[in-house]
Scaffold this active site. Structure first.
Site, PDB file in Angstrom:
ATOM      1  N   GLY A  42      30.103  70.654  22.281  1.00 57.41           N
ATOM      2  CA  GLY A  42      31.097  69.639  21.960  1.00 57.41           C
ATOM      3  C   GLY A  42      31.262  68.587  23.044  1.00 57.41           C
ATOM      4  CB  SER A  43      34.231  66.561  23.937  1.00 58.40           C
ATOM      5  OG  SER A  43      34.466  66.083  22.626  1.00 58.40           O
ATOM      6  CB  VAL A  44      31.860  70.060  27.829  1.00 59.30           C
ATOM      7  CG1 VAL A  44      33.268  70.619  27.833  1.00 59.30           C
ATOM      8  CG2 VAL A  44      30.955  70.869  26.919  1.00 59.30           C
ATOM      9  CG  MET A  45      27.194  68.583  25.465  1.00 65.38           C
ATOM     10  SD  MET A  45      26.264  69.254  26.858  1.00 65.38           S
ATOM     11  CE  MET A  45      24.668  68.462  26.608  1.00 65.38           C
ATOM     12  CE  LYS A  46      32.972  63.010  22.985  1.00 67.91           C
ATOM     13  NZ  LYS A  46      34.364  62.990  22.476  1.00 67.91           N
TER      14      LYS A  46
END
Length: 597
Positions: A303-307
């Site tokens: 999820g968003s921890v890849m942004k």
């Protein structure tokens, strides 16, 4: 004058019958004498000439070669504290013919072994023609002593070793366990079995007809104890993480939870904790699902921890700067026939706010502005899509499809952490690379003498621009104020990920994720927390996973005597929990379809 026939002076003639009787007697006596002479000759030969024969026959009946068990090596933490040790125990074995010849003692023995007399008798009868059988392995010392005192014929004790884990559940998923023969079956015990396992010795002993050892003749081969394995784990940090992870799982009614702490400077794993768990000292409680090391064997869409990595790619390309404006209006955008959505319409924001507000639309626009190969190449260099090489049994490599197979919506999904899967360890390693200024290092579960050489995958300039953005996430304006640590600057990113159910995404089942590092001024520790399927209204990464990060990171930094770098920062004063509306995660991908091999 004629003599009478009955006159005594008449000579008696020898009859043929008398001669045969006499000859037969002589023959029998001669044979006996010859046999006796042969026996004497044989005895003289064996006693004075061929003495090895009788010695060998005696040895076969009384001299035995027995195995001397070798002590299994210890597993310790990085400071030498024992995590797994082998303690001596006694096992009970029997000589079935002798024991069955003393059946009246079976009820007494059965009581000592915790069995019924009929069970014990049936067990012994099944091997009545054998010379050896175990009755019970690895008895408690008191129980073994009681059996030894009874001196039951045909029942003996044999010294063995049993594995003991002082930290019990705290390290259970990492260490694994051994079987009844002290051979590694899971975890570190299995991965390092050849090192830990010793080489048994051998000695020759004299035993009487009851099987008792009456003398030790000689040592044929000395046992070689196993070697000690020193892990990179710090038992103090492991315990801190264990308490925080277990408390979070219970508080939120989650299905499972995982945390990994890495040393940024060396790549060593300082803590690796999973829940639920069990005590490996209780063999009856050992189950695969309770000992599964989810940090290495389970994969998740992050999820968003890849942004931050998507933004790092944009900064590295030169096309974007921290203040580059990006329009996210009206809070969604079309990608082919699919729609990417934000939880709010953030309007015109810059690249920094894309991370702070966790904008899916913003991340998508950055990713689609550059060739798919760029994002894929960075992900590949970060170690996604392949195992870490840490050597743990059952480690998974996750899934990263080749960019040539990405559709436009797949490219968009990858930018905010969908359509890609990884283990918590892989994610922690990637964040450690950011913390170390763009250098990725191998990870290790054993203590290292010196830091390994790393590979630069991002420029220092890019990471310097990225860190303030990630630090802003851990502020009142970001989604992870509850990840803050008093006295230290923290950088990180939240994620609230829809779980996959069947061929689509669940509407109300999530992974709550937080990944980050500290202190920002000179990063020392990187950490990832994943809570699986928390129940209730608090399921966002900033509300569920971030507080676990804060507790563990605070304890770990103090245990390691890391100097504070933000003593007076007002952002680290206690604050009200961030409302769900401000921490809403990126929406699930517009499509439930995933790239498959």
């Amino acid at each position: 004058m004629k003599r009478s026939p009955s006159s005594p002076s008449r000579k008696l003639r020898a009859s043929p019958g008398n001669n045969w009787t006499t000859n037969r007697r002589k023959l029998v006596l001669g044979l006996f004498a010859l046999a006796a002479l042969g026996i004497v000759a044989r005895a003289v030969y064996l006693q004075l000439i061929d003495t090895e024969f009788l010695q060998g026959q005696g040895d076969e009946r009384f001299l035995r070669s027995v195995e001397v068990p070798a002590h299994r090596g210890m597993i310790t933490d990085r400071h030498g504290e024992p995590l797994a040790v082998s303690s001596p125990v006694d096992s009970v074995w029997a000589h079935p013919p002798t024991l069955l010849a003393n059946r009246e003692r079976l009820p007494e023995l059965a009581r000592l072994l915790g069995m019924t007399p009929s069970e014990l008798e049936a067990k012994v009868l099944s091997r009545e023609k054998k010379e050896f059988m175990y009755l019970r392995r690895a008895l408690e010392p008191d129980a073994a002593a009681r059996i030894q005192v009874r001196a039951i014929p045909g029942v003996f004790l044999q010294r063995e070793y049993r594995r003991f884990y002082p930290s019990a559940e705290v390290t259970s998923h990492l260490l694994g366990f051994t079987d009844i023969d002290d051979d590694g079956q899971e975890g570190i015990e299995l991965a390092w079995n050849s090192t830990l396992q010793g080489v048994p010795g051998e000695k020759r002993v004299i035993r009487d007809r009851y099987g008792h050892t009456v003398d030790e003749v000689e040592s044929v081969r000395e046992p070689q104890p196993g070697r000690t394995v020193t892990l990179s784990i710090d038992r103090r940090i492991q315990y801190i993480a264990y308490r925080a992870v277990k408390a979070a799982m219970l508080e939120h009614g989650a299905a499972a939870a995982t945390a990994v702490v890495l040393d940024v400077q060396t790549g060593e794993v300082l803590a690796m904790v999973n829940q639920p768990g069990t005590n490996p000292n209780d063999r009856g409680a050992i189950r695969g699902d309770l000992l599964r090391n989810r940090a290495l064997t389970d994969v998740y869409e992050p999820g968003s921890v890849m942004k931050p990595f998507t933004v790092a790619m944009g900064l590295e390309s030169g096309r974007f700067r921290p203040d580059t404006p990006i329009s996210t209006s009206p809070g969604h955008m079309s990608v082919g026939r699919y729609t990417v959505r934000d939880t709010h319409n953030y309007g015109l924001i810059d690249v920094t706010r894309v991370i702070v507000k966790s904008s899916n639309v913003g991340a998508t626009k950055i990713a689609l502005a550059l060739p798919a190969e760029r994002l894929w190449d960075l992900f590949r260099k970060l170690g996604f899509g392949r195992t870490s090489g840490i050597g743990f049994p059952g480690e998974q490599g996750g899934w990263l499809a080749h960019y040539s197979r990405w559709s436009t919506i797949s490219h968009a999904n990858q930018s905010f952490g969908y359509g890609i899967s990884m283990t918590p360890l892989q994610l922690a390693r990637a964040y450690a690379a950011l913390a170390s200024g763009g250098v990725i290092r191998p990870v290790s579960l054993v203590k290292l003498d010196r830091a390994p050489e790393g590979e630069r995958i991002l420029s220092e300039a890019t990471v310097r621009k990225l860190m303030p953005m990630m630090e802003a996430v851990v502020s009142r304006d970001g989604t992870a104020i509850q990840a803050s640590v008093a006295g230290y600057r923290v950088a990180g990113k939240t994620g609230t990920v829809h779980k996959i159910v069947g061929r689509g995404y669940a509407k109300n089942n999530y992974y709550s994720v937080f990944a980050g590092f500290a202190p920002v001024s000179k990063p020392r520790l990187a950490m990832v927390v994943i809570v699986d399927d928390p129940k209730g209204k608090s399921y966002y990464g900033g509300l569920v996973a971030a507080p676990v990060f804060s507790k563990v990171m605070a304890g770990a930094l103090r245990v390691m005597n890391v100097p504070p770098d933000n003593i007076v920062d007002p952002r680290l004063t206690p604050a009200r929990p961030v409302m769900a509306s401000t921490t809403a995660p990126a929406a699930a991908p517009a499509t439930a379809k995933r790239e498959r091999p």
